[in-house]
Motif scaffolding. Sequence first.
Motif, PDB file in Angstrom:
ATOM      1  N   VAL A 181     -23.115  75.927  28.462  1.00 25.48           N
ATOM      2  CA  VAL A 181     -24.128  75.116  28.650  1.00 25.48           C
ATOM      3  C   VAL A 181     -24.346  74.162  30.047  1.00 25.48           C
ATOM      4  O   VAL A 181     -23.426  73.623  29.992  1.00 25.48           O
ATOM      5  CB  VAL A 181     -24.686  73.544  27.231  1.00 25.48           C
ATOM      6  CG1 VAL A 181     -25.649  73.514  27.982  1.00 25.48           C
ATOM      7  CG2 VAL A 181     -24.569  74.777  26.620  1.00 25.48           C
ATOM      8  N   ALA A 182     -25.541  74.576  30.905  1.00 23.69           N
ATOM      9  CA  ALA A 182     -25.834  73.760  32.278  1.00 23.69           C
ATOM     10  C   ALA A 182     -25.995  72.710  31.960  1.00 23.69           C
ATOM     11  O   ALA A 182     -26.459  72.139  31.286  1.00 23.69           O
ATOM     12  CB  ALA A 182     -26.553  74.008  33.271  1.00 23.69           C
ATOM     13  N   GLY A 183     -25.007  71.411  32.935  1.00 25.36           N
ATOM     14  CA  GLY A 183     -24.639  69.681  32.354  1.00 25.36           C
ATOM     15  C   GLY A 183     -23.184  69.545  31.511  1.00 25.36           C
ATOM     16  O   GLY A 183     -23.113  68.669  31.382  1.00 25.36           O
ATOM     17  N   PHE A 184     -22.999  70.487  31.168  1.00 33.09           N
ATOM     18  CA  PHE A 184     -22.049  70.541  30.493  1.00 33.09           C
ATOM     19  C   PHE A 184     -20.510  70.903  30.555  1.00 33.09           C
ATOM     20  O   PHE A 184     -20.320  72.276  30.373  1.00 33.09           O
ATOM     21  CB  PHE A 184     -22.852  70.765  28.613  1.00 33.09           C
ATOM     22  CG  PHE A 184     -23.313  70.017  27.768  1.00 33.09           C
ATOM     23  CD1 PHE A 184     -23.409  68.512  27.493  1.00 33.09           C
ATOM     24  CD2 PHE A 184     -24.541  70.320  28.607  1.00 33.09           C
ATOM     25  CE1 PHE A 184     -24.229  68.035  26.826  1.00 33.09           C
ATOM     26  CE2 PHE A 184     -25.468  69.089  28.530  1.00 33.09           C
ATOM     27  CZ  PHE A 184     -25.217  68.726  27.259  1.00 33.09           C
ATOM     28  N   PRO A 185     -19.406  70.089  31.834  1.00 34.45           N
ATOM     29  CA  PRO A 185     -18.626  71.418  31.995  1.00 34.45           C
ATOM     30  C   PRO A 185     -17.945  71.594  31.343  1.00 34.45           C
ATOM     31  O   PRO A 185     -17.762  70.273  30.352  1.00 34.45           O
ATOM     32  CB  PRO A 185     -18.332  70.751  33.480  1.00 34.45           C
ATOM     33  CG  PRO A 185     -19.153  69.666  33.473  1.00 34.45           C
ATOM     34  CD  PRO A 185     -19.897  69.199  32.334  1.00 34.45           C
ATOM     35  N   ASN A 186     -16.889  72.775  31.313  1.00 36.79           N
ATOM     36  CA  ASN A 186     -15.632  72.265  29.990  1.00 36.79           C
ATOM     37  C   ASN A 186     -16.056  72.181  28.294  1.00 36.79           C
ATOM     38  O   ASN A 186     -15.139  72.731  27.754  1.00 36.79           O
ATOM     39  CB  ASN A 186     -14.834  71.627  31.098  1.00 36.79           C
ATOM     40  CG  ASN A 186     -13.532  72.043  31.926  1.00 36.79           C
ATOM     41  OD1 ASN A 186     -14.496  73.212  33.021  1.00 36.79           O
ATOM     42  ND2 ASN A 186     -13.015  71.034  32.100  1.00 36.79           N
ATOM     43  N   LEU A 187     -18.063  73.102  28.040  1.00 32.56           N
ATOM     44  CA  LEU A 187     -17.065  73.204  27.102  1.00 32.56           C
ATOM     45  C   LEU A 187     -18.074  74.782  26.353  1.00 32.56           C
ATOM     46  O   LEU A 187     -18.258  75.337  27.280  1.00 32.56           O
ATOM     47  CB  LEU A 187     -19.189  71.942  26.439  1.00 32.56           C
ATOM     48  CG  LEU A 187     -19.642  72.082  25.373  1.00 32.56           C
ATOM     49  CD1 LEU A 187     -18.560  71.141  24.003  1.00 32.56           C
ATOM     50  CD2 LEU A 187     -20.941  71.675  24.927  1.00 32.56           C
ATOM     51  N   PHE A 188     -17.264  75.065  25.570  1.00 35.46           N
ATOM     52  CA  PHE A 188     -17.386  75.938  25.223  1.00 35.46           C
ATOM     53  C   PHE A 188     -18.028  76.022  23.776  1.00 35.46           C
ATOM     54  O   PHE A 188     -16.761  75.688  22.535  1.00 35.46           O
ATOM     55  CB  PHE A 188     -16.249  77.038  24.794  1.00 35.46           C
ATOM     56  CG  PHE A 188     -15.521  77.483  27.030  1.00 35.46           C
ATOM     57  CD1 PHE A 188     -15.689  78.226  26.976  1.00 35.46           C
ATOM     58  CD2 PHE A 188     -14.995  76.777  27.169  1.00 35.46           C
ATOM     59  CE1 PHE A 188     -15.728  78.143  28.754  1.00 35.46           C
ATOM     60  CE2 PHE A 188     -14.211  76.330  28.575  1.00 35.46           C
ATOM     61  CZ  PHE A 188     -14.850  77.496  29.179  1.00 35.46           C
ATOM     62  N   LEU A 189     -18.909  76.865  23.341  1.00 35.71           N
ATOM     63  CA  LEU A 189     -19.711  76.855  22.302  1.00 35.71           C
ATOM     64  C   LEU A 189     -19.398  77.946  21.549  1.00 35.71           C
ATOM     65  O   LEU A 189     -19.739  79.456  22.139  1.00 35.71           O
ATOM     66  CB  LEU A 189     -21.206  76.194  21.777  1.00 35.71           C
ATOM     67  CG  LEU A 189     -21.774  75.388  22.952  1.00 35.71           C
ATOM     68  CD1 LEU A 189     -23.185  74.988  23.059  1.00 35.71           C
ATOM     69  CD2 LEU A 189     -21.434  74.492  21.814  1.00 35.71           C
ATOM     70  N   LEU A 190     -18.709  78.561  20.532  1.00 34.47           N
ATOM     71  CA  LEU A 190     -18.390  79.647  19.605  1.00 34.47           C
ATOM     72  C   LEU A 190     -19.368  79.443  18.533  1.00 34.47           C
ATOM     73  O   LEU A 190     -19.762  78.579  18.182  1.00 34.47           O
ATOM     74  CB  LEU A 190     -16.720  79.864  18.820  1.00 34.47           C
ATOM     75  CG  LEU A 190     -15.757  79.266  19.468  1.00 34.47           C
ATOM     76  CD1 LEU A 190     -14.704  79.335  19.108  1.00 34.47           C
ATOM     77  CD2 LEU A 190     -15.829  80.476  21.227  1.00 34.47           C
TER      78      LEU A 190
ATOM     79  N   GLU B 186     -27.779  77.583  36.309  1.00 36.64           N
ATOM     80  CA  GLU B 186     -28.388  76.827  35.529  1.00 36.64           C
ATOM     81  C   GLU B 186     -29.496  78.204  36.121  1.00 36.64           C
ATOM     82  O   GLU B 186     -29.424  78.255  35.239  1.00 36.64           O
ATOM     83  CB  GLU B 186     -29.551  75.661  36.120  1.00 36.64           C
ATOM     84  CG  GLU B 186     -28.950  74.392  35.790  1.00 36.64           C
ATOM     85  CD  GLU B 186     -29.862  73.127  36.065  1.00 36.64           C
ATOM     86  OE1 GLU B 186     -31.466  74.087  36.638  1.00 36.64           O
ATOM     87  OE2 GLU B 186     -30.039  71.983  35.866  1.00 36.64           O
ATOM     88  N   GLU B 187     -28.993  78.870  37.516  1.00 37.10           N
ATOM     89  CA  GLU B 187     -30.165  80.051  37.369  1.00 37.10           C
ATOM     90  C   GLU B 187     -28.984  81.505  36.634  1.00 37.10           C
ATOM     91  O   GLU B 187     -29.693  82.048  35.886  1.00 37.10           O
ATOM     92  CB  GLU B 187     -29.851  80.253  38.939  1.00 37.10           C
ATOM     93  CG  GLU B 187     -28.379  80.371  39.548  1.00 37.10           C
ATOM     94  CD  GLU B 187     -27.925  79.156  40.432  1.00 37.10           C
ATOM     95  OE1 GLU B 187     -28.320  78.196  39.455  1.00 37.10           O
ATOM     96  OE2 GLU B 187     -27.503  78.790  41.143  1.00 37.10           O
ATOM     97  N   ALA B 188     -27.388  81.252  36.130  1.00 34.03           N
ATOM     98  CA  ALA B 188     -27.468  82.102  35.642  1.00 34.03           C
ATOM     99  C   ALA B 188     -27.440  81.665  34.601  1.00 34.03           C
ATOM    100  O   ALA B 188     -27.695  83.077  33.084  1.00 34.03           O
ATOM    101  CB  ALA B 188     -25.858  82.206  35.782  1.00 34.03           C
ATOM    102  N   GLN B 189     -27.578  80.764  33.395  1.00 33.30           N
ATOM    103  CA  GLN B 189     -27.802  80.544  32.146  1.00 33.30           C
ATOM    104  C   GLN B 189     -29.904  81.195  31.397  1.00 33.30           C
ATOM    105  O   GLN B 189     -29.635  81.517  31.111  1.00 33.30           O
ATOM    106  CB  GLN B 189     -27.980  78.815  32.145  1.00 33.30           C
ATOM    107  CG  GLN B 189     -28.515  78.866  30.278  1.00 33.30           C
ATOM    108  CD  GLN B 189     -28.143  77.048  29.933  1.00 33.30           C
ATOM    109  OE1 GLN B 189     -26.830  76.669  30.517  1.00 33.30           O
ATOM    110  NE2 GLN B 189     -28.613  76.503  29.372  1.00 33.30           N
ATOM    111  N   ARG B 190     -30.113  80.075  33.032  1.00 37.17           N
ATOM    112  CA  ARG B 190     -31.719  81.378  32.700  1.00 37.17           C
ATOM    113  C   ARG B 190     -31.515  82.914  32.800  1.00 37.17           C
ATOM    114  O   ARG B 190     -32.902  83.183  31.716  1.00 37.17           O
ATOM    115  CB  ARG B 190     -32.542  80.422  34.031  1.00 37.17           C
ATOM    116  CG  ARG B 190     -33.700  80.428  33.909  1.00 37.17           C
ATOM    117  CD  ARG B 190     -34.702  79.860  34.960  1.00 37.17           C
ATOM    118  NE  ARG B 190     -34.763  78.615  35.677  1.00 37.17           N
ATOM    119  CZ  ARG B 190     -33.562  78.613  36.523  1.00 37.17           C
ATOM    120  NH1 ARG B 190     -33.688  78.752  38.005  1.00 37.17           N
ATOM    121  NH2 ARG B 190     -33.544  77.341  37.159  1.00 37.17           N
TER     122      ARG B 190
END
Length: 522
Positions: free
Chosen positions: A397-406, A448-452
Motif C-alpha cells: 500500500v502506498a504510504g506504508f513502506p515495508n508493509l505486506f498484506l497477505l 501511487e501510480e503503480a497501485q492506481r
Amino acid sequence: MTSILEPARDDGVAAPAAPRPGGGGPTRHLRVAVIGSGFSGLGMAIRLLRGGTDDFLVFERADEVGGTWRDNTYPGAACDVMSHLYSFSFAQNPGWKSTFGKQEELLAYLRDVADRFGVRPHIRFNHELLSARWDEPTRRWYIETSQGDYTAQVLVSGTGYLSEPAYPDIPGLENFEGTVFHSSRWDHGHDLKGRDVAVIGTGASAIQFVPKIQPEVGRLDLYQRTPAWIGPKNDKPTSALQSKLLHKVPGYQNFRRNFNMWGREILAFVMKRPKVAGKMQKMASDHLVKSVPDEALRARLTPDYVMACKRLLFSNTWYPAIQQPNVDLVTDAITEVRAKSVVTADGTERVVDTIILGTGFKATDRPVAGRITGRDGRLLRDVWREHGMAAHRGTTVAGFPNLFLLLGPNTTLGHSSQVVMIEAQIGYVLDALRHMERRGLASVEVREEAQRAWNDEVQGRLDGTVWNAGNCRSWYLDEHGRNPSIWPTYTWRFRRRTRRFDLSEYRLATSVGAGRPTLDHA
C-alpha cells in the motif's frame, strides 16, 4: 549509507541503536514481524525459515496456531475446497480422511506443519498486536503488542479477511436476557438441548451448524435475509485404494492437487460471465427442487440473483434440516430484539432463550487496518475509508513502506483455494526481501501510480462479472458498492503477476536517517 538489514539477536537483547517505544525493557529488533498464525502467517514463517531467514517472529493473539480453523469451532465447521488443494503445496498431506477437510482435521494439519517445519520457537503466543507505526527516520516499524514492544524492518500481516466477526445492528440486541453468541465464537458451555433458539443469518456458517443443532434444540427460528444458492456437496471418505495411491505413488497427490486447481479455473471463466453462470445455476436449482418438494417454501429459498454473485455454498444436509417440524424459516426483517424475544416487521414476537449470530465477518472493514500507521502518520483504516480499500497486487500500500498484506484487497477467490493466493503472495514477499538484501535497501514503498494502475485494471476486470453484475448485495462489496474483495480472474494470472517483485513499481530507500538521500527508481 547504512543498511538496516542487520540480524536480530535470538536472545532477545535489543540492538544498541534501537529506541524503546514503550519503555520498560530492551526492545528487540527483527528483520521481519509477522502478524497471525493461520495459513498466511504459518506459510510465511515456514518459507522464511526454509529460505535461511531466522530473525523473525510471529505474533499471535491466541494461545495456539490455526487462525480461522482454531476460532471457528461451531458444529459441522468444514471447508468447501478439496483438501489436497486447501493445503500447502510444500506440505502435502496424504492422510486426508475425506474430500473436504473438517475443522478438527484442518486445525490438526496446521498444528502439524507448525511442528514439522520448526516454526513454533518463532511464535509469540498471547501477543496481540496493539499498534504498528512506521518511523521514517529509522525506517522501521515500531510494534506494540500486549506482551511488549518490538521493532522490525518488515511487517507482514497475515490476519486474513475472515477473522473478525460482524455483529448485526439490531435494536435491543444488547438487552437480550438469554444467551447470545456469534458462530465464530461458539459457546460450547451453553447446552442447546431443548432450547428455543433463534439463528440470524443463512450463510456459509449457518448452513453447516444448523443441521447439527436442529435435532437437539426444542425450536429453531431461522431468520433469513437473502437465500443462498446451494449446490450438492460431493464429499466422500478417502477409500483404501485412494489412500494407498496417495501414500505410495510418487507424484499422485500433486497430480490430484493440480488437477483440482486447474479444473477450478473453469469456474473463473464462468463467473466472469453472468449469462454463462446463469446456465450453470441449474445445478443448484435442481438441488433445491430435488430437496424441497413444498413449492411455497421452495419459492422462499430461491435466490433472485445469479449464482455465485454471493458466495456459492454446498451442503447435502441444509435443506433436509430446515424442513423439520421444529424449524421455522422466517423471512420478515427483524425490527427489534426484546429481553426474551425477537420481533419481526410483520409484528410477530417469537420467544427464545438463545440467539446465535451467523452473520459473517468484517471482510471489507478489516480491524487490523485500525492499528497500522503509515509514513504520514495516517492509519491504514483512514486511508482506506477515504480512498477505498486497495493495495498493489493485493499486497502493498502506498504510504506504508515495508508493509505486506497477505490476503490483502482483491485477493478473495470465488472459485478456488485461498492457499493458492497465499503462496503466491508469500513468494512475492520473499522476492522483495531478496532485492532489499542484495541492494542494501532500507525500505520499499509502492508508487501511487503503480497501485492506481493495478486497481484500475482489477476493477475493470470486475465490471460485468457475476460478482458485480449478478444482481445481489454481497459481503464482497463495500458500503459504496465497490468490490475491494474479489480477484476477478484466473489464479494462474495472479501467480504470474506476483512471481517477481518489480523494483520499478516502488520507491526505494537505501539509507537510514532523516534527510538522507533516497532513490526513486531501481
